[in-house]
Enzyme design. Structure first.
Site, short mmCIF file in Angstrom:
data_model
loop_
_atom_site.label_atom_id
_atom_site.label_comp_id
_atom_site.label_asym_id
_atom_site.label_seq_id
_atom_site.Cartn_x
_atom_site.Cartn_y
_atom_site.Cartn_z
N CYS A 65 0.87 -1.18 0.00
CA CYS A 65 0.00 0.00 0.00
C CYS A 65 0.90 1.22 0.00
O CYS A 65 2.13 1.10 -0.07
CB CYS A 65 -0.99 -0.01 1.16
N HIS A 98 15.29 -12.64 12.43
CA HIS A 98 15.05 -12.48 13.86
C HIS A 98 13.59 -12.59 14.26
O HIS A 98 13.29 -12.95 15.41
CB HIS A 98 15.58 -11.12 14.32
#
Length: 143
Positions: A65, A98
């Site tokens: 977006c 991570h």
């Protein structure tokens, strides 16, 4: 790999370029995005991607977006979704390594189409490191 992609009006050209790249790489892509530059509401195109990821119908999702924020916020309302807003490759790499992110949110108004493809490539080619990060990721869901 099977992937899902969704976008609003700000991300049509980005989606088309990314889908072309993904298909060249041999991936299957479910397109839940808008194909028009006419104004639309991003949640209508993000929820199906998040549902496909949460339901394990696809391995990863890509959402686009204008700022990437609204799309990422929407996707993260779904359990089992970890959407990461990424605008540089290093953030995409860390999101996977991570955070075990499973949806990449791209801000179309703040990246070029080429950068977006590079974000996708980095995201898809970075494994989750596990280890100490697994304990943290397991604490994210509110269930």
């Amino acid at each position: 790999m099977k992937l899902a992609i969704g976008n609003d009006h700000a991300g049509v050209a980005y989606k088309n370029r990314i889908v072309h790249y993904l298909k060249e790489q041999g991936h299957d892509v479910l397109n839940f995005g808008s194909d028009s530059d006419d104004r639309v509401d991003y949640p209508d195109f993000v929820h199906p991607v998040a549902e496909a990821v949460a339901g394990k119908q696809v391995e990863y999702g890509i959402i686009i977006c204008g700022s990437g924020n609204g799309a990422s916020i929407t996707a993260n309302k779904h359990q089992q979704v970890r959407s990461a807003l990424c605008w540089i490759k290093e953030i995409a790499q860390l999101a996977r390594a991570h955070n075990d992110a499973n949806i990449l949110s791209i801000p179309a108004r703040y990246t070029s189409e080429q950068q977006a493809v590079e974000l996708v490539e980095t995201f898809l080619n970075t494994p989750f490191e596990g280890g100490r990060h697994l304990d943290r990721v397991s604490k994210i869901a509110c269930t």
